[in-house]
Design a protein around this motif. Structure first.
Motif, mmCIF file in Angstrom:
data_model
loop_
_atom_site.group_PDB
_atom_site.id
_atom_site.type_symbol
_atom_site.label_atom_id
_atom_site.label_comp_id
_atom_site.label_asym_id
_atom_site.label_seq_id
_atom_site.Cartn_x
_atom_site.Cartn_y
_atom_site.Cartn_z
ATOM 1 N N SER A 40 -12.841 -2.818 0.787
ATOM 2 C CA SER A 40 -11.973 -1.652 0.585
ATOM 3 C C SER A 40 -10.578 -2.056 0.133
ATOM 4 C CB SER A 40 -11.872 -0.878 1.899
ATOM 5 O OG SER A 40 -11.423 -1.735 2.942
ATOM 6 N N LEU A 41 -10.253 -3.350 0.188
ATOM 7 C CA LEU A 41 -8.897 -3.772 -0.186
ATOM 8 C C LEU A 41 -8.910 -4.716 -1.388
ATOM 9 C CD1 LEU A 41 -5.868 -3.760 0.511
ATOM 10 C CD2 LEU A 41 -6.296 -5.675 2.051
ATOM 11 N N CYS A 42 -9.510 -5.892 -1.264
ATOM 12 C CA CYS A 42 -9.392 -6.897 -2.333
ATOM 13 C C CYS A 42 -10.502 -6.792 -3.379
ATOM 14 C CB CYS A 42 -9.348 -8.298 -1.746
ATOM 15 S SG CYS A 42 -10.951 -8.939 -1.237
ATOM 16 N N GLN A 43 -11.482 -5.911 -3.141
ATOM 17 C CA GLN A 43 -12.533 -5.604 -4.124
ATOM 18 C C GLN A 43 -13.567 -6.726 -4.300
ATOM 19 O OE1 GLN A 43 -11.957 -2.330 -5.198
ATOM 20 N NE2 GLN A 43 -10.138 -2.507 -3.922
ATOM 21 N N ASP B 264 -18.919 2.770 -9.691
ATOM 22 C CA ASP B 264 -17.788 1.999 -9.175
ATOM 23 C C ASP B 264 -17.641 2.406 -7.709
ATOM 24 O OD1 ASP B 264 -14.979 0.540 -9.691
ATOM 25 O OD2 ASP B 264 -14.666 2.306 -8.429
ATOM 26 N N PRO B 265 -17.582 1.446 -6.792
ATOM 27 C CA PRO B 265 -17.606 1.810 -5.366
ATOM 28 C C PRO B 265 -16.503 2.786 -4.967
ATOM 29 C CG PRO B 265 -17.727 -0.577 -5.637
ATOM 30 C CD PRO B 265 -17.551 0.000 -7.002
ATOM 31 N N VAL B 266 -15.286 2.550 -5.435
ATOM 32 C CA VAL B 266 -14.178 3.425 -5.037
ATOM 33 C C VAL B 266 -14.311 4.787 -5.708
ATOM 34 C CG1 VAL B 266 -11.677 3.740 -5.170
ATOM 35 C CG2 VAL B 266 -12.626 1.537 -4.479
ATOM 36 N N SER C 68 -10.186 5.440 3.615
ATOM 37 C CA SER C 68 -9.794 5.221 2.214
ATOM 38 C C SER C 68 -8.310 5.517 2.083
ATOM 39 C CB SER C 68 -10.583 6.166 1.305
ATOM 40 O OG SER C 68 -9.989 6.193 0.011
ATOM 41 N N PHE C 69 -7.623 4.715 1.265
ATOM 42 C CA PHE C 69 -6.212 5.005 0.981
ATOM 43 C C PHE C 69 -6.060 6.367 0.314
ATOM 44 C CE2 PHE C 69 -6.201 0.227 0.297
ATOM 45 C CZ PHE C 69 -5.644 -0.057 1.533
#
Ligand SMILES: [Zn+2]
Ligand SMILES: [Zn+2]
Length: 319
Positions: free
Chosen positions: A216-219, A274-276, A300-301
């Protein structure tokens, strides 16, 4: 009797990967551009179209910022060996001391977004974000990573999150895949120690059916057991939910041990996932699964927790 024809050995495909790689590091040059394209493709006619278009602009700003950043500074081999010996992430999101490239990236994103059409609350939050000095940006980022941000800065979380994604993805992209090893628990990213925003099931030749959790952060993506909770690592009580008649490409993997869910995305059903982007565009699934009693495992941000009703876009009045 002579038989017609003959048998021939199948050519051995030496490119085939019998065992999938442990991890796939992000490619900073293409990551956010691909995400922006995916969001732009999902937006037309979507119930959340204005929100997805706003997220497209953020991903484009992240992409635009990539080329403007000073080179990040990686940890030394001693640090990496220390982390491996203790099954710790090599760039722990809470312990890693960010270098100047974080603030540079945050400012580049804010500049790239200047002039983008957005709802007034978002414009105000962007102005507040852009107006922070370096120390204040760093302090906000620390609070966002610890999920300790204050009520008055909630609308800035998505900008801070975008800057943190950019920073950690660019750092991860510099690593050598040989620098990575599983951490404890296995559900945490081997690079930064974050939970997965979603998982993907591969369709590509040689890794077909292999599942990767998506940080969830650095991909970074790391290989993970196919039927196992992406949060508590339980292999019991796992089930898959999707919306009747909806896309087969996106399901919620629910766990009855920890009562959470994480999306699972099938590249065989849709190669452009794309996951996000696909996580955010499948918000109706979140709402149904939340109503049925499972909580989202990974925040999620780009979503705002909304108690028992699941998470919502922070700017749902957008557009
Ligand atoms: Zn990570
Ligand atoms: Zn679980």
């Amino acid at each position: 009797m002579a038989l017609k024809g003959k048998i021939v050995p199948e050519p051995v495909d030496i490119g085939q990967i019998a065992v999938p790689p442990f991890a796939q590091l992000p490619d900073a040059a293409t990551l956010f551009e691909s995400r922006a394209e995916r969001l732009a493709a999902l937006a037309p006619g979507h119930a959340l179209e204005p929100y997805l278009r706003f997220l497209t602009a953020i991903a484009r700003a992240q992409h635009g910022a990539v080329g403007q950043l000073p080179a990040g500074t990686l940890p030394g081999k001693d640090h990496i060996a220390f982390c491996h010996a203790r099954e710790l992430p090599v760039l722990d999101r809470l312990a890693w001391k960010r270098d100047a490239s974080f603030v540079a990236g945050a400012r580049a994103i804010a500049t790239e977004l200047t002039g983008t059409a957005m709802p007034e609350p978002a414009a105000q939050a962007l102005a507040a974000f852009a107006g922070r000095d370096d120390a204040s940006l760093e302090a906000l980022a620390d609070r966002v990573l610890r999920e300790e941000h204050q009520d008055g800065e909630v609308a800035e979380v998505l900008f801070a999150g975008a800057a943190l994604e950019l920073h950690f993805a660019c750092m991860a992209a510099l690593l050598d895949p040989a620098d990575l090893a599983p951490v404890e628990p296995r559900s945490l990213c081997p690079v930064c120690g974050s939970l997965a925003i979603a998982s993907v099931v591969e369709a590509a030749h040689g890794r077909q059916g292999a599942r990767f959790l998506c940080c969830s952060l650095c991909q970074t993506r790391w290989n993970y057991t196919r039927i196992q909770c992406a949060h508590c690592v339980s292999t019991k009580g796992i089930a898959y939910q999707n919306i009747e008649g909806g896309s087969k490409a996106v399901r919620a993997e629910t766990c009855n041990e920890c009562r959470t869910y994480t999306k699972i995305l099938y590249l065989e059903e849709d190669a452009d996932i794309d996951p996000v982007a696909d996580d955010l565009a499948s918000l109706p699934l979140d709402i149904l699964v939340s109503e049925a009693g499972w909580a989202r495992a990974c925040p999620s941000f780009y979503l705002m927790p909304d108690g028992d009703d699941g998470d919502l876009p922070p700017l749902s009045s957008a557009g």
